[in-house]
Design a protein around this motif. Structure first.
Motif, PDB file in Angstrom:
ATOM      1  N   CYS A 165       0.844  -1.193   0.000  1.00 24.98           N
ATOM      2  CA  CYS A 165       0.000   0.000   0.000  1.00 24.98           C
ATOM      3  C   CYS A 165       0.876   1.239   0.000  1.00 24.98           C
ATOM      4  CB  CYS A 165      -0.908   0.013   1.233  1.00 24.98           C
ATOM      5  SG  CYS A 165      -1.970  -1.428   1.407  1.00 24.98           S
ATOM      6  N   ASP A 166       0.760   2.060  -1.034  1.00 28.23           N
ATOM      7  CA  ASP A 166       1.554   3.279  -1.147  1.00 28.23           C
ATOM      8  C   ASP A 166       0.739   4.461  -0.619  1.00 28.23           C
ATOM      9  OD1 ASP A 166       3.468   5.135  -1.733  1.00 28.23           O
ATOM     10  OD2 ASP A 166       3.336   4.946  -3.903  1.00 28.23           O
ATOM     11  N   GLU A 167       1.112   4.939   0.583  1.00 27.56           N
ATOM     12  CA  GLU A 167       0.442   6.083   1.213  1.00 27.56           C
ATOM     13  C   GLU A 167      -1.084   5.894   1.242  1.00 27.56           C
ATOM     14  OE1 GLU A 167       2.027   8.370   2.728  1.00 27.56           O
ATOM     15  OE2 GLU A 167       3.974   8.703   1.779  1.00 27.56           O
ATOM     16  N   PRO A 168      -1.580   4.871   1.935  1.00 26.98           N
ATOM     17  CA  PRO A 168      -3.023   4.581   1.891  1.00 26.98           C
ATOM     18  C   PRO A 168      -3.904   5.671   2.478  1.00 26.98           C
ATOM     19  CG  PRO A 168      -1.921   3.238   3.562  1.00 26.98           C
ATOM     20  CD  PRO A 168      -0.843   3.895   2.770  1.00 26.98           C
ATOM     21  N   THR A 169      -3.366   6.558   3.325  1.00 32.97           N
ATOM     22  CA  THR A 169      -4.208   7.600   3.924  1.00 32.97           C
ATOM     23  C   THR A 169      -3.887   8.998   3.412  1.00 32.97           C
ATOM     24  OG1 THR A 169      -2.688   7.818   5.812  1.00 32.97           O
ATOM     25  CG2 THR A 169      -4.522   6.267   6.038  1.00 32.97           C
ATOM     26  N   SER A 170      -2.961   9.118   2.440  1.00 34.05           N
ATOM     27  CA  SER A 170      -2.601  10.454   1.956  1.00 34.05           C
ATOM     28  C   SER A 170      -3.793  11.109   1.267  1.00 34.05           C
ATOM     29  CB  SER A 170      -1.421  10.384   0.988  1.00 34.05           C
ATOM     30  OG  SER A 170      -1.791   9.732  -0.206  1.00 34.05           O
ATOM     31  N   GLY A 171      -3.970  12.395   1.500  1.00 37.05           N
ATOM     32  CA  GLY A 171      -5.042  13.141   0.862  1.00 37.05           C
ATOM     33  C   GLY A 171      -6.419  12.932   1.471  1.00 37.05           C
ATOM     34  N   LEU A 172      -6.497  12.188   2.571  1.00 35.21           N
ATOM     35  CA  LEU A 172      -7.785  11.921   3.204  1.00 35.21           C
ATOM     36  C   LEU A 172      -7.939  12.768   4.460  1.00 35.21           C
ATOM     37  CD1 LEU A 172      -7.925   8.014   2.977  1.00 35.21           C
ATOM     38  CD2 LEU A 172      -8.767   9.692   1.317  1.00 35.21           C
ATOM     39  N   ASP A 173      -9.170  13.165   4.764  1.00 38.34           N
ATOM     40  CA  ASP A 173      -9.421  13.878   6.012  1.00 38.34           C
ATOM     41  C   ASP A 173      -9.238  12.900   7.179  1.00 38.34           C
ATOM     42  OD1 ASP A 173     -12.207  12.830   7.060  1.00 38.34           O
ATOM     43  OD2 ASP A 173     -12.451  13.118   4.905  1.00 38.34           O
ATOM     44  N   PRO A 174      -9.064  13.402   8.404  1.00 32.57           N
ATOM     45  CA  PRO A 174      -8.742  12.505   9.540  1.00 32.57           C
ATOM     46  C   PRO A 174      -9.744  11.385   9.761  1.00 32.57           C
ATOM     47  CG  PRO A 174      -8.323  14.787  10.143  1.00 32.57           C
ATOM     48  CD  PRO A 174      -8.986  14.827   8.785  1.00 32.57           C
ATOM     49  N   ILE A 175     -11.043  11.663   9.583  1.00 25.30           N
ATOM     50  CA  ILE A 175     -12.048  10.624   9.832  1.00 25.30           C
ATOM     51  C   ILE A 175     -11.972   9.551   8.759  1.00 25.30           C
ATOM     52  CG2 ILE A 175     -14.529  10.159   9.917  1.00 25.30           C
ATOM     53  CD1 ILE A 175     -14.891  12.942  11.159  1.00 25.30           C
ATOM     54  N   THR A 176     -11.850   9.967   7.498  1.00 27.13           N
ATOM     55  CA  THR A 176     -11.744   8.997   6.407  1.00 27.13           C
ATOM     56  C   THR A 176     -10.447   8.200   6.519  1.00 27.13           C
ATOM     57  OG1 THR A 176     -13.008  10.511   4.992  1.00 27.13           O
ATOM     58  CG2 THR A 176     -11.846   8.716   3.901  1.00 27.13           C
ATOM     59  N   ALA A 177      -9.363   8.869   6.924  1.00 24.43           N
ATOM     60  CA  ALA A 177      -8.090   8.179   7.113  1.00 24.43           C
ATOM     61  C   ALA A 177      -8.198   7.125   8.205  1.00 24.43           C
ATOM     62  CB  ALA A 177      -6.993   9.185   7.456  1.00 24.43           C
ATOM     63  N   ALA A 178      -8.880   7.458   9.298  1.00 26.83           N
ATOM     64  CA  ALA A 178      -9.062   6.500  10.391  1.00 26.83           C
ATOM     65  C   ALA A 178      -9.875   5.295   9.922  1.00 26.83           C
ATOM     66  CB  ALA A 178      -9.742   7.171  11.577  1.00 26.83           C
ATOM     67  N   ARG A 179     -10.860   5.542   9.072  1.00 31.15           N
ATOM     68  CA  ARG A 179     -11.665   4.435   8.531  1.00 31.15           C
ATOM     69  C   ARG A 179     -10.823   3.537   7.624  1.00 31.15           C
ATOM     70  NH1 ARG A 179     -16.889   8.222   7.113  1.00 31.15           N
ATOM     71  NH2 ARG A 179     -17.862   8.183   9.203  1.00 31.15           N
ATOM     72  N   MET A 180      -9.912   4.153   6.848  1.00 33.21           N
ATOM     73  CA  MET A 180      -9.034   3.358   6.001  1.00 33.21           C
ATOM     74  C   MET A 180      -8.112   2.488   6.862  1.00 33.21           C
ATOM     75  SD  MET A 180      -7.841   2.245   3.152  1.00 33.21           S
ATOM     76  CE  MET A 180      -8.524   3.265   1.840  1.00 33.21           C
ATOM     77  N   ASP A 181      -7.577   3.053   7.943  1.00 37.14           N
ATOM     78  CA  ASP A 181      -6.739   2.267   8.854  1.00 37.14           C
ATOM     79  C   ASP A 181      -7.518   1.092   9.429  1.00 37.14           C
ATOM     80  OD1 ASP A 181      -4.535   3.932   8.549  1.00 37.14           O
ATOM     81  OD2 ASP A 181      -5.090   5.214  10.230  1.00 37.14           O
ATOM     82  N   GLU A 182      -8.740   1.361   9.855  1.00 36.99           N
ATOM     83  CA  GLU A 182      -9.582   0.307  10.419  1.00 36.99           C
ATOM     84  C   GLU A 182      -9.872  -0.770   9.372  1.00 36.99           C
ATOM     85  OE1 GLU A 182     -14.131  -0.026  12.072  1.00 36.99           O
ATOM     86  OE2 GLU A 182     -12.973   1.743  12.659  1.00 36.99           O
ATOM     87  N   LEU A 183     -10.089  -0.341   8.143  1.00 41.78           N
ATOM     88  CA  LEU A 183     -10.356  -1.287   7.060  1.00 41.78           C
ATOM     89  C   LEU A 183      -9.136  -2.162   6.803  1.00 41.78           C
ATOM     90  CD1 LEU A 183     -12.180  -2.318   4.787  1.00 41.78           C
ATOM     91  CD2 LEU A 183     -11.362  -0.426   3.379  1.00 41.78           C
TER      92      LEU A 183
END
Length: 271
Positions: A165-183
């Motif tokens: 995964c290359d920068e899976p949370t880059s460009g995401l707002d904090p809530i969306t980034a947290a959801r990606m981490d959880e996913l």
């Protein structure tokens, strides 16, 4: 499914004569979530390209499951590559294809299966990432976070042994980034034998998903080990990085404009 670790032995990589990383020796453990951490331009994505096999090292080796990737014959090299899924920074979806068609690409391009069966496989992984209802939408109709989740669905549709995964949370707002981490975490729990490697400089994401961390700095690897050991380190740079401290470097913010340039700008702005 057999688990594969990723090992770097005396690995030096770069582009032409320009060396980006030198003499890297580290192991990303099989069946774990590893995060490659470092500053911008520090070689994280370059290292990822070598794991995938898109670039050849200047010297040294990349071992996948104990096999030197760049010493494999063409056929075996392709077999190893088939066992890798990749989530690109922007999702890398094709605009002319629907979400389901994008996700199904690894199957539709390489397997001779009926279309309904391939679509069902795509819907299954879209369901896993919460996008089944958007299967027939096109990428430009989706948010950035949704495109990343769709990219993740495509990366795992063939159930690879290694997910990169290359920068899976880059460009995401904090809530969306947290959801990606959880996913990512919940997906890894489902595929517990999968070796997951994420390139990131997102400290919140690091603490949410990492089992193991490789830290790059100044063209080398300065730390490789469990997240807990990284957090406990008293290395000044690691402490500074983990706590987002600016350090002692001062920027010369006040740099007077050349008078001739200033005069010309004033005349243009007033015209």
């Amino acid at each position: 499914m057999q688990t594969w670790d990723i090992e770097f032995r005396s690995l030096t990589v770069g582009y032409g004569e320009h060396v980006v990383l030198r003499d890297i020796n580290a192991v990303l453990p099989a069946g774990k979530v590893s995060v490659i951490l470092g500053g911008s331009g520090g070689g994280k994505s370059t290292l990822l390209r070598h794991i995938i096999g898109l670039s050849r090292p200047i010297s040294g080796s990349v071992l996948i499951g104990g096999r030197d990737l760049f010493r494999l014959g063409t056929r075996e090299f392709r077999r190893v590559r088939r066992q890798m899924g990749v989530l690109f920074q922007d999702g890398a979806l094709l605009g002319a294809l629907s979400l389901a068609q994008n996700v199904a690409l690894p199957l539709s391009e390489h397997l001779h299966l009926p279309r309904p069966l391939i679509r069902e496989a795509a819907l299954r992984v879209l369901r896993m990432v919460g996008l089944e209802d958007f299967a027939d939408f096109f990428p430009n109709q989706l948010s950035g976070g949704m495109r990343k989740r769709a990219g993740l669905a495509r990366a795992i549709i063939a159930e690879p042994r290694i997910l990169l995964c290359d920068e899976p949370t880059s460009g995401l707002d904090p809530i969306t980034a947290a959801r990606m981490d959880e996913l990512l975490r919940s997906m890894h729990e489902q595929y517990s034998e999968m070796t997951l490697v994420a390139v990131s400089h997102d400290l919140a994401s690091l603490r949410a998903i990492a089992d193991h961390v490789l830290v790059l700095r100044d063209g080398g690897a300065i730390f490789s080990g469990p997240l807990a050991a990284l957090e406990a380190s008293d290395d000044p740079y690691l402490r500074q990085f983990l706590h987002r401290e600016a350090g002692d470097q001062q920027l010369a913010l006040h740099q007077p404009q050349n008078p001739a340039v200033r005069t010309a700008l004033d005349a243009w702005l007033d015209s």
